[in-house]
Enzyme design. Structure first.
Site, PDB file in Angstrom:
ATOM      1  CB  THR A 118      -8.034   2.810  -5.065  1.00  0.00           C
ATOM      2  OG1 THR A 118      -7.323   1.612  -5.368  1.00  0.00           O
ATOM      3  CG2 THR A 118      -9.499   2.527  -5.302  1.00  0.00           C
ATOM      4  CE1 TYR A 142     -11.056   0.507  -1.354  1.00  0.00           C
ATOM      5  CE2 TYR A 142      -9.546  -0.600  -2.858  1.00  0.00           C
ATOM      6  CZ  TYR A 142      -9.821   0.419  -1.968  1.00  0.00           C
ATOM      7  OH  TYR A 142      -8.862   1.358  -1.703  1.00  0.00           O
TER       8      TYR A 142
END
Ligand code: UDP
Length: 332
Positions: A118, A142
């Protein structure tokens, strides 16, 4: 004989679209999913093996049963807010689970691995466009957990010959244009499905998280990519890996379009795409959000021949709206 690909998280949003693309390319996608956030109904293009990535014995049995030629690893926890509140959940659920999967793949001799990473691994870079060389300084657990898994793939490349493609996604949006699968999270945190909920009255309004950012209209800027374009890159990445007998290590590709849109611009496009008003309220910034995340990379196009053919806002929102109107999963 069709070849199997193990798809972790195949019951989730991106994983289910990847299964459709893999089936269209002649593979059998074998979904491995614990259904904690995924949907049984989303597994349409191959078998489902229900299980947890931390369950190594079960993983080993699944590798033995299906003899996959490659792994596509989508299963992950992916909510920034939750990661800020409960980092341990992300280190265990993303990094711990991925370690278990990588070790199982290596033990089974399944050495071609496609990983969903990501742009949240980058953190904030003051409006700079991002590419594969940009330093990764994540703002939350994350992004940090995804960066750690990238590192793990490199290490297993050096030690065991694991060959991996790492895709750093920008903002994935839209749905299968045939509306067989789509985005359906519970709870939903993503901008476009929340806008569509506000359009059809499932929520009273869309809250804009922050209107005082240093951008032209004060709202955050993101680079949106159509989920079907994104999963096509995965099939191209898989075939590229499999065609490179001598490759080892991790090859990184950013998947974005290079165009950034603000939250207000997305809302305006949603009014046009749905031909309805979007009720909006303005709220404070959301913790952990970067001001701007836009890809400046052409590498996936140059190396894999990838093109983001469907990634215009009208098409992404139009396809999401068509899917939204089916009612999603779990309907009676
Ligand atoms: N956003 C918003 N209201 C919402 C959800 C999201 O204003 O209810 C904003 C969010 O602050 C970010 C953009 O929309 O700037 C995209 O957020 P999303 O959660 O879809 O993806 P992220 O960029 O966090 O991966």
């Amino acid at each position: 004989m069709p070849q199997n690909v193990l798809v972790t998280g195949g019951a989730g949003y991106i994983g289910s679209h990847a299964c459709k693309a893999l089936a269209a390319a002649g593979y059998v996608p074998v979904t491995y999913d614990n259904l904690s956030t995924g949907w049984r109904e989303a597994v349409k293009y191959g078998p489902l093996e229900e299980g947890d990535l931390m369950d190594r014995a079960h993983l080993d049995a699944v590798f033995a049963r299906h003899q996959p030629v490659a792994v596509m690893h989508f299963a992950a926890l992916s909510q920034v807010g939750e990661a800020m509140r409960e980092p341990g959940k992300y280190w265990r659920g993303n990094v711990g689970a991925s370690l278990s999967l990588i070790e199982a793949a290596v033990a089974a001799g399944c050495l071609d691995f496609v990983f969903s990473s990501t742009c949240a691994t980058y953190g904030d870079h003051d409006g700079v466009v991002l590419d594969e060389q940009t330093p990764q300084t994540p703002l939350n657990a994350y992004g940090a957990s995804k960066r750690a898994i990238e590192d793990m793939l490199k290490d297993f490349g050096a030690s065991d010959g694991l060959r991996s493609v790492v895709f750093r996604y920008f903002n994935v949006a839209g749905a299968d244009p045939e509306a067989e699968v789509g985005e359906f999270h519970d709870p939903e945190t993503h901008l476009i499905p929340l806008i569509l909920d506000a359009v059809d009255g499932k929520r009273p309004a869309l809250t804009i998280h922050g209107t005082d950012y240093p951008t032209p209209d004060g709202t955050c800027i993101r680079d949106y990519v159509h989920v079907m374009d994104l999963v096509e890159a995965h099939v191209l990445g898989l075939e590229w890996l499999r065609g490179r007998e001598s490759a080892r290590g991790a090859e990184v590709f950013c998947l974005g379009t290079g165009s950034g849109f603000s939250v207000r611009e997305v809302i305006d496009q949603a009014k046009l795409a749905t031909n309805r008003p979007v009720p909006v309220t303005e709220g404070p910034r959301r913790e952990g959000d970067a001001v701007q995340l836009v890809s400046g990379s052409k590498r996936a196009g140059e190396v894999l021949g990838w093109q983001a053919k469907r990634s215009t806002l009208p098409q992404m929102i139009g396809d999401a709206w068509r899917w939204h109107q089916t009612g999603g999963y779990g309907r009676a």
